[in-house]
Design a protein around this motif. Structure first.
Motif, PDB file in Angstrom:
ATOM      1  N   LEU A 103       0.871  -1.252   0.126  1.00 47.16           N
ATOM      2  CA  LEU A 103      -0.188   0.180  -0.198  1.00 47.16           C
ATOM      3  C   LEU A 103       0.998   1.094  -0.023  1.00 47.16           C
ATOM      4  O   LEU A 103       0.643   2.222  -0.825  1.00 47.16           O
ATOM      5  CB  LEU A 103      -0.843   0.000   1.225  1.00 47.16           C
ATOM      6  CG  LEU A 103      -1.868   1.269   1.406  1.00 47.16           C
ATOM      7  CD1 LEU A 103      -2.854   1.084   0.292  1.00 47.16           C
ATOM      8  CD2 LEU A 103      -2.688   1.091   2.696  1.00 47.16           C
ATOM      9  N   LYS A 104       1.838   1.298   1.022  1.00 40.27           N
ATOM     10  CA  LYS A 104       2.915   2.539   0.860  1.00 40.27           C
ATOM     11  C   LYS A 104       3.538   2.809  -0.407  1.00 40.27           C
ATOM     12  O   LYS A 104       3.613   3.742  -0.993  1.00 40.27           O
ATOM     13  CB  LYS A 104       4.002   2.027   2.144  1.00 40.27           C
ATOM     14  CG  LYS A 104       5.095   3.300   1.998  1.00 40.27           C
ATOM     15  CD  LYS A 104       6.061   2.541   2.783  1.00 40.27           C
ATOM     16  CE  LYS A 104       6.831   1.500   2.213  1.00 40.27           C
ATOM     17  NZ  LYS A 104       8.130   1.305   1.850  1.00 40.27           N
ATOM     18  N   THR A 130      -4.208  -4.093  -7.624  1.00 40.98           N
ATOM     19  CA  THR A 130      -3.151  -4.712  -7.015  1.00 40.98           C
ATOM     20  C   THR A 130      -3.356  -4.962  -5.646  1.00 40.98           C
ATOM     21  O   THR A 130      -2.505  -5.289  -5.018  1.00 40.98           O
ATOM     22  CB  THR A 130      -2.301  -3.396  -6.989  1.00 40.98           C
ATOM     23  OG1 THR A 130      -2.872  -2.151  -6.336  1.00 40.98           O
ATOM     24  CG2 THR A 130      -1.631  -3.072  -8.492  1.00 40.98           C
ATOM     25  N   HIS A 131      -4.433  -5.123  -5.119  1.00 45.96           N
ATOM     26  CA  HIS A 131      -5.107  -5.195  -3.721  1.00 45.96           C
ATOM     27  C   HIS A 131      -6.020  -6.258  -3.617  1.00 45.96           C
ATOM     28  O   HIS A 131      -5.860  -7.450  -3.422  1.00 45.96           O
ATOM     29  CB  HIS A 131      -5.155  -4.208  -2.851  1.00 45.96           C
ATOM     30  CG  HIS A 131      -4.038  -3.296  -2.944  1.00 45.96           C
ATOM     31  ND1 HIS A 131      -2.869  -3.347  -1.789  1.00 45.96           N
ATOM     32  CD2 HIS A 131      -3.422  -2.203  -3.215  1.00 45.96           C
ATOM     33  CE1 HIS A 131      -1.956  -2.651  -1.844  1.00 45.96           C
ATOM     34  NE2 HIS A 131      -2.276  -1.960  -2.855  1.00 45.96           N
ATOM     35  N   VAL A 173      -8.729   4.825  -5.231  1.00 43.35           N
ATOM     36  CA  VAL A 173      -7.284   5.213  -5.355  1.00 43.35           C
ATOM     37  C   VAL A 173      -6.278   5.013  -4.375  1.00 43.35           C
ATOM     38  O   VAL A 173      -5.199   5.095  -4.418  1.00 43.35           O
ATOM     39  CB  VAL A 173      -7.154   6.994  -5.554  1.00 43.35           C
ATOM     40  CG1 VAL A 173      -8.050   6.998  -6.817  1.00 43.35           C
ATOM     41  CG2 VAL A 173      -7.762   7.742  -4.452  1.00 43.35           C
ATOM     42  N   LEU A 174      -6.808   4.545  -3.063  1.00 44.76           N
ATOM     43  CA  LEU A 174      -5.966   4.150  -2.033  1.00 44.76           C
ATOM     44  C   LEU A 174      -5.494   2.506  -1.900  1.00 44.76           C
ATOM     45  O   LEU A 174      -4.389   2.421  -2.255  1.00 44.76           O
ATOM     46  CB  LEU A 174      -6.496   4.337  -0.708  1.00 44.76           C
ATOM     47  CG  LEU A 174      -5.623   4.203   0.617  1.00 44.76           C
ATOM     48  CD1 LEU A 174      -4.617   5.159   0.393  1.00 44.76           C
ATOM     49  CD2 LEU A 174      -6.551   4.308   1.928  1.00 44.76           C
ATOM     50  N   ALA A 175      -6.382   1.741  -2.094  1.00 43.90           N
ATOM     51  CA  ALA A 175      -5.992   0.550  -2.302  1.00 43.90           C
ATOM     52  C   ALA A 175      -6.639  -0.054  -3.761  1.00 43.90           C
ATOM     53  O   ALA A 175      -8.059  -0.860  -3.897  1.00 43.90           O
ATOM     54  CB  ALA A 175      -6.732  -0.420  -1.200  1.00 43.90           C
ATOM     55  N   ALA A 185       1.224   9.242  -5.691  1.00 49.91           N
ATOM     56  CA  ALA A 185       1.471  10.639  -4.836  1.00 49.91           C
ATOM     57  C   ALA A 185       2.455  11.367  -4.894  1.00 49.91           C
ATOM     58  O   ALA A 185       2.465  12.652  -5.250  1.00 49.91           O
ATOM     59  CB  ALA A 185       0.581  10.540  -3.685  1.00 49.91           C
ATOM     60  N   ALA A 186       3.715  10.568  -4.788  1.00 53.10           N
ATOM     61  CA  ALA A 186       4.864  11.437  -5.000  1.00 53.10           C
ATOM     62  C   ALA A 186       6.004  10.363  -5.346  1.00 53.10           C
ATOM     63  O   ALA A 186       6.961  10.111  -4.594  1.00 53.10           O
ATOM     64  CB  ALA A 186       5.143  11.609  -3.465  1.00 53.10           C
TER      65      ALA A 186
END
Length: 122
Positions: free
Chosen positions: A41-42, A109-110, A103-105, A49-50
């Motif tokens: 997730l990280k 991919t999860h 958009v988080l998980a 985002a970065a």
């Protein structure tokens, strides 16, 4: 009893369901936007985002987060949270949910890989 969890709650539900499978009245799980592991997730969030964030800055932030969680959650190592082993060993039925625009998980991919690994009916 059916346990429902969203995001970190879905991870908790899955880990609980696997750990106490034979000792609980839980008959199924609803896993809403689960994530494979905190590390995955990280990495996904950082890539989106970065992507140009300096690795030393990210490592410092992760270290601070890790220490904060350990203090608050009685020694839990957030970097050790992974749902994949629990999914493989699972025996209870589960319903996997994930929004196509999450958009988080991200489901690709999860949630989908976890469902593919899931040992119980899904």
């Amino acid at each position: 009893i059916v346990v429902w969890g969203r995001s970190m709650g879905a991870a908790s539900a899955l880990l609980y369901g696997q750990k106490y499978a034979s000792q609980t009245a839980v008959r199924g799980l609803i896993l809403d936007s689960p994530f494979r592991s905190f590390d995955a997730l990280k990495n996904d969030v950082l890539a989106r985002a970065a992507p140009k964030a300096p690795k030393c800055g990210v490592a410092c932030l992760v270290c601070c987060l890790r220490c904060s969680v350990r203090r608050r959650a009685k020694g839990v190592d957030v970097l050790g949270v992974s749902c994949e082993p629990a999914a493989r060993k699972a025996t209870k039925p589960a319903l996997f949910l994930a929004g196509s625009r999450d958009v988080l998980a991200a489901p690709a991919t999860h949630a989908r890989p976890l469902e593919a690994l899931y040992g119980g009916p899904s």
